[in-house]
Design a protein around this motif. Sequence first.
Motif, PDB file in Angstrom:
ATOM      1  N   GLU A 256     -13.806 -35.213  -0.118  1.00  0.00           N
ATOM      2  CA  GLU A 256     -13.610 -34.159   0.887  1.00  0.00           C
ATOM      3  C   GLU A 256     -13.136 -32.890   0.192  1.00  0.00           C
ATOM      4  OE1 GLU A 256     -10.896 -36.310   3.409  1.00  0.00           O
ATOM      5  OE2 GLU A 256     -12.546 -37.141   4.587  1.00  0.00           O
ATOM      6  N   PHE A 257     -13.820 -31.790   0.431  1.00  0.00           N
ATOM      7  CA  PHE A 257     -13.440 -30.573  -0.304  1.00  0.00           C
ATOM      8  C   PHE A 257     -13.863 -29.303   0.425  1.00  0.00           C
ATOM      9  CE2 PHE A 257     -17.565 -29.145  -1.989  1.00  0.00           C
ATOM     10  CZ  PHE A 257     -18.335 -30.292  -1.846  1.00  0.00           C
ATOM     11  N   ILE A 258     -13.252 -28.201  -0.024  1.00  0.00           N
ATOM     12  CA  ILE A 258     -13.671 -26.854   0.396  1.00  0.00           C
ATOM     13  C   ILE A 258     -13.788 -26.016  -0.877  1.00  0.00           C
ATOM     14  CG2 ILE A 258     -13.076 -24.757   1.679  1.00  0.00           C
ATOM     15  CD1 ILE A 258     -11.346 -26.390   3.543  1.00  0.00           C
ATOM     16  N   MET A 259     -14.874 -25.254  -0.998  1.00  0.00           N
ATOM     17  CA  MET A 259     -15.010 -24.311  -2.117  1.00  0.00           C
ATOM     18  C   MET A 259     -15.203 -22.909  -1.556  1.00  0.00           C
ATOM     19  SD  MET A 259     -17.534 -26.440  -4.671  1.00  0.00           S
ATOM     20  CE  MET A 259     -18.009 -25.013  -5.604  1.00  0.00           C
ATOM     21  N   ARG A 260     -14.501 -21.934  -2.157  1.00  0.00           N
ATOM     22  CA  ARG A 260     -14.656 -20.540  -1.710  1.00  0.00           C
ATOM     23  C   ARG A 260     -14.775 -19.611  -2.922  1.00  0.00           C
ATOM     24  NH1 ARG A 260     -10.123 -21.132   3.050  1.00  0.00           N
ATOM     25  NH2 ARG A 260     -11.556 -22.127   4.510  1.00  0.00           N
ATOM     26  N   SER A 261     -15.404 -18.456  -2.702  1.00  0.00           N
ATOM     27  CA  SER A 261     -15.573 -17.480  -3.785  1.00  0.00           C
ATOM     28  C   SER A 261     -15.513 -16.069  -3.233  1.00  0.00           C
ATOM     29  CB  SER A 261     -16.948 -17.624  -4.461  1.00  0.00           C
ATOM     30  OG  SER A 261     -17.305 -18.955  -4.623  1.00  0.00           O
ATOM     31  N   SER A 262     -15.152 -15.120  -4.104  1.00  0.00           N
ATOM     32  CA  SER A 262     -15.198 -13.708  -3.741  1.00  0.00           C
ATOM     33  C   SER A 262     -15.665 -12.889  -4.934  1.00  0.00           C
ATOM     34  CB  SER A 262     -13.823 -13.220  -3.271  1.00  0.00           C
ATOM     35  OG  SER A 262     -13.884 -11.821  -3.060  1.00  0.00           O
ATOM     36  N   GLY A 263     -16.997 -12.713  -5.014  1.00  0.00           N
ATOM     37  CA  GLY A 263     -17.544 -11.818  -6.045  1.00  0.00           C
ATOM     38  C   GLY A 263     -17.075 -10.388  -5.833  1.00  0.00           C
ATOM     39  N   TYR A 264     -16.639 -10.091  -4.626  1.00  0.00           N
ATOM     40  CA  TYR A 264     -16.150  -8.740  -4.311  1.00  0.00           C
ATOM     41  C   TYR A 264     -14.894  -8.404  -5.098  1.00  0.00           C
ATOM     42  CZ  TYR A 264     -19.331  -9.930  -0.637  1.00  0.00           C
ATOM     43  OH  TYR A 264     -20.458 -10.355   0.017  1.00  0.00           O
ATOM     44  N   ARG A 265     -14.167  -9.459  -5.534  1.00  0.00           N
ATOM     45  CA  ARG A 265     -12.926  -9.238  -6.284  1.00  0.00           C
ATOM     46  C   ARG A 265     -13.102  -9.620  -7.761  1.00  0.00           C
ATOM     47  NH1 ARG A 265      -8.584 -12.218  -2.642  1.00  0.00           N
ATOM     48  NH2 ARG A 265     -10.308 -13.113  -1.446  1.00  0.00           N
ATOM     49  N   SER A 266     -14.361  -9.562  -8.244  1.00  0.00           N
ATOM     50  CA  SER A 266     -14.630 -10.013  -9.616  1.00  0.00           C
ATOM     51  C   SER A 266     -13.948  -9.146 -10.672  1.00  0.00           C
ATOM     52  CB  SER A 266     -16.133 -10.044  -9.877  1.00  0.00           C
ATOM     53  OG  SER A 266     -16.685  -8.772  -9.621  1.00  0.00           O
ATOM     54  N   GLY A 267     -13.646  -7.901 -10.327  1.00  0.00           N
ATOM     55  CA  GLY A 267     -13.033  -7.000 -11.301  1.00  0.00           C
ATOM     56  C   GLY A 267     -11.622  -7.392 -11.711  1.00  0.00           C
ATOM     57  N   CYS A 268     -10.994  -8.279 -10.963  1.00  0.00           N
ATOM     58  CA  CYS A 268      -9.606  -8.696 -11.259  1.00  0.00           C
ATOM     59  C   CYS A 268      -9.491  -9.481 -12.552  1.00  0.00           C
ATOM     60  CB  CYS A 268      -9.078  -9.615 -10.164  1.00  0.00           C
ATOM     61  SG  CYS A 268      -8.794  -8.834  -8.623  1.00  0.00           S
TER      62      CYS A 268
ATOM     63  N   PHE B  21      -2.229 -12.911  -9.297  1.00  0.00           N
ATOM     64  CA  PHE B  21      -1.060 -13.636  -8.805  1.00  0.00           C
ATOM     65  C   PHE B  21      -1.021 -13.609  -7.268  1.00  0.00           C
ATOM     66  CE2 PHE B  21       3.331 -14.336  -7.729  1.00  0.00           C
ATOM     67  CZ  PHE B  21       3.763 -15.282  -8.652  1.00  0.00           C
ATOM     68  N   LYS B  22      -1.225 -12.403  -6.713  1.00  0.00           N
ATOM     69  CA  LYS B  22      -1.182 -12.255  -5.237  1.00  0.00           C
ATOM     70  C   LYS B  22      -2.296 -13.078  -4.586  1.00  0.00           C
ATOM     71  CE  LYS B  22      -0.182  -7.608  -5.228  1.00  0.00           C
ATOM     72  NZ  LYS B  22      -0.548  -6.287  -4.808  1.00  0.00           N
ATOM     73  N   PHE B  23      -3.502 -13.001  -5.197  1.00  0.00           N
ATOM     74  CA  PHE B  23      -4.648 -13.790  -4.707  1.00  0.00           C
ATOM     75  C   PHE B  23      -4.275 -15.272  -4.682  1.00  0.00           C
ATOM     76  CE2 PHE B  23      -7.672 -16.383  -7.330  1.00  0.00           C
ATOM     77  CZ  PHE B  23      -8.475 -16.864  -6.309  1.00  0.00           C
ATOM     78  N   ALA B  24      -3.700 -15.754  -5.783  1.00  0.00           N
ATOM     79  CA  ALA B  24      -3.421 -17.194  -5.889  1.00  0.00           C
ATOM     80  C   ALA B  24      -2.369 -17.648  -4.875  1.00  0.00           C
ATOM     81  CB  ALA B  24      -2.979 -17.528  -7.310  1.00  0.00           C
ATOM     82  N   VAL B  25      -1.295 -16.895  -4.741  1.00  0.00           N
ATOM     83  CA  VAL B  25      -0.231 -17.358  -3.833  1.00  0.00           C
ATOM     84  C   VAL B  25      -0.603 -17.182  -2.357  1.00  0.00           C
ATOM     85  CG1 VAL B  25       1.608 -17.038  -5.537  1.00  0.00           C
ATOM     86  CG2 VAL B  25       1.101 -15.191  -3.924  1.00  0.00           C
TER      87      VAL B  25
ATOM     88  N   ALA C  37      -6.327 -28.682  -6.418  1.00  0.00           N
ATOM     89  CA  ALA C  37      -6.667 -27.296  -6.046  1.00  0.00           C
ATOM     90  C   ALA C  37      -6.700 -26.424  -7.289  1.00  0.00           C
ATOM     91  CB  ALA C  37      -5.657 -26.744  -5.046  1.00  0.00           C
ATOM     92  N   SER C  38      -7.701 -25.554  -7.337  1.00  0.00           N
ATOM     93  CA  SER C  38      -7.815 -24.670  -8.494  1.00  0.00           C
ATOM     94  C   SER C  38      -8.261 -23.279  -8.064  1.00  0.00           C
ATOM     95  CB  SER C  38      -8.801 -25.273  -9.496  1.00  0.00           C
ATOM     96  OG  SER C  38      -8.699 -24.586 -10.722  1.00  0.00           O
ATOM     97  N   PHE C  39      -8.094 -22.322  -8.981  1.00  0.00           N
ATOM     98  CA  PHE C  39      -8.451 -20.929  -8.678  1.00  0.00           C
ATOM     99  C   PHE C  39      -8.665 -20.198  -9.996  1.00  0.00           C
ATOM    100  CE2 PHE C  39      -4.400 -19.351 -10.183  1.00  0.00           C
ATOM    101  CZ  PHE C  39      -3.586 -20.464 -10.050  1.00  0.00           C
ATOM    102  N   GLY C  40      -9.480 -19.162  -9.959  1.00  0.00           N
ATOM    103  CA  GLY C  40      -9.700 -18.400 -11.190  1.00  0.00           C
ATOM    104  C   GLY C  40     -10.731 -17.312 -11.013  1.00  0.00           C
ATOM    105  N   ALA C  41     -11.316 -16.933 -12.159  1.00  0.00           N
ATOM    106  CA  ALA C  41     -12.245 -15.803 -12.175  1.00  0.00           C
ATOM    107  C   ALA C  41     -13.395 -16.050 -11.208  1.00  0.00           C
ATOM    108  CB  ALA C  41     -12.765 -15.581 -13.585  1.00  0.00           C
ATOM    109  N   GLY C  42     -13.922 -14.949 -10.743  1.00  0.00           N
ATOM    110  CA  GLY C  42     -15.032 -15.027  -9.766  1.00  0.00           C
ATOM    111  C   GLY C  42     -14.943 -13.923  -8.722  1.00  0.00           C
ATOM    112  N   LEU C  43     -13.834 -13.951  -7.969  1.00  0.00           N
ATOM    113  CA  LEU C  43     -12.800 -14.985  -7.899  1.00  0.00           C
ATOM    114  C   LEU C  43     -13.362 -16.248  -7.244  1.00  0.00           C
ATOM    115  CD1 LEU C  43      -9.850 -12.688  -6.749  1.00  0.00           C
ATOM    116  CD2 LEU C  43     -10.243 -13.556  -9.043  1.00  0.00           C
TER     117      LEU C  43
END
Length: 325
Positions: free
Chosen positions: A177-189, A220-224, A310-316
């Motif tokens: 069971e999972f959810i995946m999300r992305s935001s290429g709009y914030r790729s510059g971070c 940091f703000k994105f992650a928290v 749970a994980s997070f990183g570039a992409g975002l």
Amino acid sequence: MTGRIIGLGAYIPKKVVTNDDFAKFLDTSDEWITERTGIKERHIADHITEKPSTMAVEAAKKAVGDAGIDPKDIDLIVTASTTSDTVIPALSCIVQRELGVSEECGCFDVVCACPGFIVAYNTVQGFIESGNSKLALVIGTECNSNFANYNDRGTCILFGDGAGAAVLKAEDIKRNEFIMRSSGYRSGCLKCEAARQPDRWEEEGFKEATSFYMMGREVFKFAVTEVPQIIKDLASKYSFDLENDVDYFILHQANARIIEATAKKLGIPRDRFPMNISKYGNVSSASIPLLLTEMKQDGRLKPGMKLVLASFGAGLTWDANYIVY
Ligand code: ACO
């Protein structure tokens, strides 16, 4: 059928670099790095003998040994890496060759920064659930030090190198069971450009552009914000209770303060969020399998336990899984 993790393994480079080592050539201190990140030291690869490919092979061998399987029976290998030492072939093909896996096995890699291992895991689960794999190898391997800008004290102190691997066996257990999300709009971070762009070699700043660039405070703000939210959404989507139905929350090890803030926002005691970041720093896609390997070895992780990954990183990019170990 769903893949159950039956073997885990990791490879950590021999060389240890402490915060004090950074303070010798950067305007930084052990106190600042420890307080802001929770990192005390990280392992840095020997760039000749400890490449992402060699580390992946070593971690995979350990996972196969831990699972007690014959590598010939593996029918799928998926490796996650953002810092691969090869463009072609896929690292997974190198692992196949070095482990003596049969040519009946499918091999490919995924690139998804720090969530890479989870993305590879979910991809493999899709193959298992559709009946196209029975025994698979999932690997995360990174040589972040190859891409770190050692003039940038805000990023280079964060990263470490290493690899982690898991063997997944098809069993009649609860679905992944999972959810995946992305935001290429914030790729510059958070970005790093490819090095082979001959039309740009003379461009001012191109050398820096091919190293990791990070807007630390934004990430940091994105992650928290997003990590607690996606975990809440996961619990709601799959109808489980975060307080009572989860043994451990295995989060990407990027910054101890991000993990502590997530625990606080979810109202879950901090001791249910294991951490090893003090010893390894951020090893990107290797961080989750490395932590799982340590927890298996020290007896914290037991079959049947329910985990949120749970994980997070570039992409975002960010994601969360609810799994039975
Ligand atoms: N030593 C001393 N001072 C430093 C250092 C350092 N190593 N790094 C930055 N500073 C300074 C800054 O220059 C700044 O100084 P100023 O106020 O004079 O301008 C001050 O410290 C504060 O800087 P911030 O960037 O605001 O510090 P912050 O508390 O945000 O911590 C950090 C920085 C640790 C990078 C944090 O923002 C962070 O962890 N961000 C998230 C990073 C992350 O998790 N990335 C994950 C994804 S990685 C991937 O996908 C590959």
